[in-house]
Design an enzyme around this catalytic site. Sequence first.
Site, PDB file in Angstrom:
ATOM      1  N   TYR A  22     -32.310   3.325 -67.777  1.00 11.81           N
ATOM      2  CA  TYR A  22     -31.047   2.753 -67.300  1.00 11.81           C
ATOM      3  C   TYR A  22     -31.174   1.271 -66.940  1.00 11.81           C
ATOM      4  O   TYR A  22     -32.234   0.810 -66.518  1.00 11.81           O
ATOM      5  CB  TYR A  22     -30.544   3.536 -66.080  1.00 11.81           C
ATOM      6  CG  TYR A  22     -30.318   5.003 -66.370  1.00 11.81           C
ATOM      7  CD1 TYR A  22     -29.256   5.414 -67.167  1.00 11.81           C
ATOM      8  CD2 TYR A  22     -31.176   5.976 -65.864  1.00 11.81           C
ATOM      9  CE1 TYR A  22     -29.046   6.757 -67.454  1.00 11.81           C
ATOM     10  CE2 TYR A  22     -30.971   7.325 -66.135  1.00 11.81           C
ATOM     11  CZ  TYR A  22     -29.910   7.704 -66.935  1.00 11.81           C
ATOM     12  OH  TYR A  22     -29.706   9.035 -67.212  1.00 11.81           O
ATOM     13  N   ASP A  23     -30.039   0.561 -67.098  1.00 16.11           N
ATOM     14  CA  ASP A  23     -29.961  -0.857 -66.736  1.00 16.11           C
ATOM     15  C   ASP A  23     -29.160  -1.073 -65.451  1.00 16.11           C
ATOM     16  O   ASP A  23     -29.396  -2.039 -64.732  1.00 16.11           O
ATOM     17  CB  ASP A  23     -29.288  -1.657 -67.865  1.00 16.11           C
ATOM     18  CG  ASP A  23     -30.035  -1.565 -69.182  1.00 16.11           C
ATOM     19  OD1 ASP A  23     -31.280  -1.605 -69.153  1.00 16.11           O
ATOM     20  OD2 ASP A  23     -29.376  -1.426 -70.223  1.00 16.11           O
ATOM     21  N   THR A  24     -28.190  -0.196 -65.198  1.00 15.39           N
ATOM     22  CA  THR A  24     -27.331  -0.313 -64.031  1.00 15.39           C
ATOM     23  C   THR A  24     -27.481   0.928 -63.161  1.00 15.39           C
ATOM     24  O   THR A  24     -27.410   2.062 -63.658  1.00 15.39           O
ATOM     25  CB  THR A  24     -25.856  -0.475 -64.442  1.00 15.39           C
ATOM     26  OG1 THR A  24     -25.718  -1.658 -65.234  1.00 15.39           O
ATOM     27  CG2 THR A  24     -24.950  -0.581 -63.220  1.00 15.39           C
ATOM     28  N   ARG A  38     -26.021   3.425 -70.280  1.00 18.15           N
ATOM     29  CA  ARG A  38     -27.228   2.868 -69.663  1.00 18.15           C
ATOM     30  C   ARG A  38     -27.052   2.712 -68.145  1.00 18.15           C
ATOM     31  O   ARG A  38     -27.694   1.881 -67.519  1.00 18.15           O
ATOM     32  CB  ARG A  38     -27.545   1.504 -70.292  1.00 18.15           C
ATOM     33  CG  ARG A  38     -27.866   1.551 -71.779  1.00 18.15           C
ATOM     34  CD  ARG A  38     -29.284   1.975 -72.050  1.00 18.15           C
ATOM     35  NE  ARG A  38     -30.259   1.087 -71.433  1.00 18.15           N
ATOM     36  CZ  ARG A  38     -31.574   1.329 -71.414  1.00 18.15           C
ATOM     37  NH1 ARG A  38     -32.047   2.439 -71.964  1.00 18.15           N
ATOM     38  NH2 ARG A  38     -32.408   0.465 -70.842  1.00 18.15           N
TER      39      ARG A  38
END
Length: 308
Positions: free
Chosen positions: A23-25, A246
Amino acid sequence: MAPSEYPLRLQSTTDYKAFLDRYDTFMFDCDGVLWHGDHLEPGVVEVLKLLRANNKHVIFVTNNATKSRRNYKTKFDKLGVQAEVDEIFGSAYASAVYISSVLNLPKNEKVFVIGMAGLEEELKEEGINFIGGTDPADLHTNGLDLNAFTPDPAVSVVLCGLDVGVTYAKLAKGFQYLIRNPGCRFIATNEDSTYPAGPGGGLLPGAGSISAPLRYATKTNPIAIGKPNKTMLDCIKAKHNFDPARTVMVGDRLDTDILFGKHGGLGTLLVLSGVTSERDLAATSNPVALPDFFINSLGDISELNIKS
């Protein structure tokens, strides 16, 4: 590390690293995840620092409507947790935005508030006129004398949030507006039945318990703004760009946090440091939603002292 039908428990550094890489967020609930009352969960500061060091996007999403975003920023600062005002999304703020931007409430109309100062602050920020709330006139325990009560015809919304000083007079006035003012809308900041209070798994009645008498008396369900409703996610999307595929929602409640993530197409991580226990995940408990992953507490990830 693909999610299975039954959630995967994260319990090793390998699990933690794969989870962070996925994940990015990262969206976080606050009560029961980051803290209990004024008690910070162990390891939380380290985990958030780790995420920021790895260029992760951090957003805080809370159903607590007793505080404005600026109030929350003060609490984050006091507890030593890095957070900016524009990273904080509460149901008080989302409710104010909904009333001003979706309902487009005219300036000559008012909101009757059953709630606290934080909710009032967010309404003021959006330029919304309101009555009730912390008005001393409604803080007595004498009930409501209908012969002496003259409804304000400008009230077109009754907004109900958590109110630890709720009185029969407040509820009675809200009820009167809903049944007597034509077209008056009934809005709840959120419908949490309880919220975590202090260490040790203590619970207290939540905002949903405050609005319940009006739901029962009017036989009407309110427009609910906070998690798990899409309105809250729309509010976040208006301010932040993120890819749902993401993005992960981290929370302690199946019926709000995890369901919110599912509704928004987000990944979901349940922490067992708040309202939900592992036995609630069993099929025999008929869970309203299952997370993709679960963990004892957010602080467990602080073991992962690496930078991707």
